[in-house]
Design an enzyme around this catalytic site. Structure first.
Site, PDB file in Angstrom:
ATOM      1  N   LYS A 111       0.801  -1.236   0.000  1.00 21.96           N
ATOM      2  CA  LYS A 111       0.000   0.000   0.000  1.00 21.96           C
ATOM      3  C   LYS A 111       0.826   1.275   0.000  1.00 21.96           C
ATOM      4  O   LYS A 111       0.286   2.341  -0.293  1.00 21.96           O
ATOM      5  CB  LYS A 111      -0.946   0.010   1.216  1.00 21.96           C
ATOM      6  CG  LYS A 111      -2.032  -1.053   1.118  1.00 21.96           C
ATOM      7  CD  LYS A 111      -3.239  -0.704   1.945  1.00 21.96           C
ATOM      8  CE  LYS A 111      -4.369  -1.675   1.678  1.00 21.96           C
ATOM      9  NZ  LYS A 111      -5.455  -1.577   2.632  1.00 21.96           N
ATOM     10  N   LYS A 194      -6.950  -9.971  -5.210  1.00 18.68           N
ATOM     11  CA  LYS A 194      -8.139 -10.289  -4.400  1.00 18.68           C
ATOM     12  C   LYS A 194      -9.257  -9.287  -4.693  1.00 18.68           C
ATOM     13  O   LYS A 194      -8.995  -8.152  -5.085  1.00 18.68           O
ATOM     14  CB  LYS A 194      -7.796 -10.329  -2.907  1.00 18.68           C
ATOM     15  CG  LYS A 194      -7.528  -9.007  -2.297  1.00 18.68           C
ATOM     16  CD  LYS A 194      -7.590  -9.027  -0.767  1.00 18.68           C
ATOM     17  CE  LYS A 194      -7.506  -7.583  -0.317  1.00 18.68           C
ATOM     18  NZ  LYS A 194      -7.644  -7.254   1.026  1.00 18.68           N
ATOM     19  N   LYS A 197     -12.808  -3.808  -1.866  1.00 16.50           N
ATOM     20  CA  LYS A 197     -13.737  -2.681  -1.917  1.00 16.50           C
ATOM     21  C   LYS A 197     -13.038  -1.424  -2.397  1.00 16.50           C
ATOM     22  O   LYS A 197     -13.681  -0.454  -2.767  1.00 16.50           O
ATOM     23  CB  LYS A 197     -14.442  -2.460  -0.572  1.00 16.50           C
ATOM     24  CG  LYS A 197     -13.545  -2.423   0.679  1.00 16.50           C
ATOM     25  CD  LYS A 197     -14.380  -2.206   1.951  1.00 16.50           C
ATOM     26  CE  LYS A 197     -13.958  -3.023   3.145  1.00 16.50           C
ATOM     27  NZ  LYS A 197     -12.623  -2.821   3.694  1.00 16.50           N
TER      28      LYS A 197
HETATM   29  P1  TYM Z   1     -10.828  -5.334   5.523  1.00 18.59           P
HETATM   30  O1  TYM Z   1     -11.730  -4.205   5.824  1.00 18.59           O
HETATM   31  O2  TYM Z   1      -9.869  -5.192   4.398  1.00 18.59           O
HETATM   32  O3  TYM Z   1     -11.649  -6.665   5.278  1.00 18.59           O
HETATM   33  C1  TYM Z   1     -12.605  -7.088   6.213  1.00 18.59           C
HETATM   34  C2  TYM Z   1     -12.710  -8.594   6.266  1.00 18.59           C
HETATM   35  O4  TYM Z   1     -13.051  -9.134   4.990  1.00 18.59           O
HETATM   36  C3  TYM Z   1     -12.082 -10.092   4.598  1.00 18.59           C
HETATM   37  N1  TYM Z   1     -11.884  -9.971   3.148  1.00 18.59           N
HETATM   38  C4  TYM Z   1     -11.921 -10.997   2.298  1.00 18.59           C
HETATM   39  N2  TYM Z   1     -12.138 -12.312   2.487  1.00 18.59           N
HETATM   40  C5  TYM Z   1     -12.122 -13.113   1.387  1.00 18.59           C
HETATM   41  N3  TYM Z   1     -11.898 -12.653   0.138  1.00 18.59           N
HETATM   42  C6  TYM Z   1     -11.680 -11.341  -0.104  1.00 18.59           C
HETATM   43  N4  TYM Z   1     -11.484 -10.896  -1.322  1.00 18.59           N
HETATM   44  C7  TYM Z   1     -11.684 -10.437   1.020  1.00 18.59           C
HETATM   45  N5  TYM Z   1     -11.514  -9.112   1.138  1.00 18.59           N
HETATM   46  C8  TYM Z   1     -11.630  -8.838   2.452  1.00 18.59           C
HETATM   47  C9  TYM Z   1     -10.815  -9.699   5.340  1.00 18.59           C
HETATM   48  O5  TYM Z   1      -9.920 -10.783   5.458  1.00 18.59           O
HETATM   49  C10 TYM Z   1     -11.375  -9.259   6.664  1.00 18.59           C
HETATM   50  O6  TYM Z   1     -11.638 -10.364   7.506  1.00 18.59           O
HETATM   51  N6  TYM Z   1      -7.212  -4.917   8.945  1.00 18.59           N
HETATM   52  C11 TYM Z   1      -8.590  -5.352   8.741  1.00 18.59           C
HETATM   53  C12 TYM Z   1      -9.594  -4.729   9.711  1.00 18.59           C
HETATM   54  C13 TYM Z   1      -9.234  -4.912  11.137  1.00 18.59           C
HETATM   55  C14 TYM Z   1      -9.375  -6.103  11.889  1.00 18.59           C
HETATM   56  C15 TYM Z   1      -8.914  -5.789  13.211  1.00 18.59           C
HETATM   57  C16 TYM Z   1      -9.827  -7.396  11.586  1.00 18.59           C
HETATM   58  C17 TYM Z   1      -8.738  -3.948  11.950  1.00 18.59           C
HETATM   59  N7  TYM Z   1      -8.539  -4.462  13.213  1.00 18.59           N
HETATM   60  C18 TYM Z   1      -8.892  -6.746  14.209  1.00 18.59           C
HETATM   61  C19 TYM Z   1      -9.802  -8.357  12.614  1.00 18.59           C
HETATM   62  C20 TYM Z   1      -9.343  -8.033  13.902  1.00 18.59           C
HETATM   63  C21 TYM Z   1      -8.998  -4.994   7.330  1.00 18.59           C
HETATM   64  O7  TYM Z   1      -8.493  -4.063   6.766  1.00 18.59           O
HETATM   65  O8  TYM Z   1     -10.026  -5.742   6.854  1.00 18.59           O
END
Ligand code: TYM
Length: 331
Positions: A111, A194, A197
């Site tokens: 990123k 992947k 969003k």
């Molecule tokens: P984020 O917002 O990118 O994604 C949220 C959740 O969706 C899952 N995900 C996917 N799973 C399968 N295929 C995909 N293409 C896909 N895109 C997203 C992600 O694995 C995630 O579970 N850093 C995290 C947010 C966060 C968090 C935390 C999560 C902050 N603190 C503590 C768990 C525990 C994030 O950016 O997720």
């Protein structure tokens, strides 16, 4: 009883990847677990959004959790920035985290782009805040998609570093819960990326607010190949896009990818894609209808988030005070 903790960043509308990789698994686990599910708005600031968009997206993510089937009476649904302990514990953990651990994080490399010096410090220390998010709630399991694995490992390393430094057993190491056929849903246009969003192309993903025609059109245009579907998974080796569409079907239908192949073996994408589109619409239409209705009453959503924050704060505040005491800060 299990305790689950997870969160999603409020950047844009959530996608099918977020639903199948994360939220659907939370829904499945919620009744056997105590649930802390939050909206990671502090993390979203690492790529500063427009303030109005951030506010709207934060509410929309909360509404999405509920629309997908999370019971707000059972789960604490809350906004990360409303719990001061997240940012505070993150500082305490910063002082225990070697820079070398952060340098290994692939997300920062991806990123921060070419000019690493110009990337903001928030993006660099992001995994420490995530360790704080997790460890504040002493979860037994953290259900996420595959892309969060390295972050979860760092959270476990930070927990270990804390325990060792202060010679305590304060943090138990949380288990990643990464399971099902949809741990990594890929972009509909490029099977090597992947589904995200924040991808520039809307055609690369299915948004949970897309209407039936949009979903059908995106699936129709999804990259695939001209071969027939085989009757076993090994034969899909190297056909990334085909495998991705099979995984999506399996996750939506709650069956294994093997079963999907048993159903469609010998058929091409001309047959498979319409079936996938129909299934997708059938599963997502009730979610988007519910989401739309929930977004009409932001006061009710805010009240629900305030209730969730009060519940979360009690747990988070206690962990923070315990950590401060262990570290020698006056409490
Ligand atoms: P984020 O917002 O990118 O994604 C949220 C959740 O969706 C899952 N995900 C996917 N799973 C399968 N295929 C995909 N293409 C896909 N895109 C997203 C992600 O694995 C995630 O579970 N850093 C995290 C947010 C966060 C968090 C935390 C999560 C902050 N603190 C503590 C768990 C525990 C994030 O950016 O997720």
């Amino acid at each position: 009883m299990k305790r689950i903790l997870s969160g999603i960043q409020p950047t844009n509308t959530l996608t099918l990847g977020n639903y199948l990789g994360a939220i659907k698994n939370w829904v499945g686990m919620q009744h056997e677990s105590e649930c802390f599910l939050f909206i990671a708005d502090l993390h979203a600031l690492t790529n500063p959004p427009e303030p109005e968009a951030l506010r709207a997206n934060t509410r929309e993510v909360a509404a999405t959790y509920i629309a997908c089937g999370i019971d707000p009476e059972h789960a604490a649904i809350f906004v990360q920035s409303q719990i001061p302990a997240h940012a505070e514990l993150s500082w305490l953990f910063s002082c225990l985290t070697p820079i070398g651990w952060l340098n290994r994080m692939t997300q920062f490399k991806d990123k921060s782009g070419k000019d690493k010096d110009a990337a903001n410090a928030g993006l660099y220390v992001y995994p420490i805040l995530m360790a704080a998010d997790i460890l504040l709630y002493h979860p037994s399991h953290v259900p996420v998609g595959e892309d969060q694995k390295q972050h979860l490992e760092l959270a476990r390393d930070v927990a270990g570093a804390f325990n060792r430094k202060y010679d305590v057993e304060h943090f138990k190491l949380p288990e990643p819960a990464i399971f099902g056929p949809a741990t990594r849903i890929m972009s509909l246009r490029d099977g090597s990326k992947k589904m995200s969003k924040s991808d520039a192309s809307d055609m690369s993903r299915i948004n949970l607010t897309d209407d039936a025609d949009t979903i059908a059109n995106k699936i129709k245009k999804a990259t695939s190949d001209s071969e027939m579907l085989p009757d076993n998974l090994a034969a899909l080796e190297g056909r990334t896009e085909a495998r991705n569409l099979i995984n999506i079907y399996a996750a939506l239908a709650d069956i294994t990818p093997e079963k999907v192949l048993a159903q469609f073996a010998g058929q091409g994408f001309g047959k498979f894609k319409p079936a996938l589109a129909e299934l997708c619409v059938e599963k997502l239409a009730p979610i988007s209808t519910r989401l739309h209705a929930l977004m009409q009453d932001t006061a009710a959503l805010d009240a629900l988030l305030a209730k969730g924050a009060a519940r979360a704060n009690t747990v988070a505040e206690k962990t923070l005070v315990d950590c401060k005491r262990i570290m020698g800060l006056l409490v």
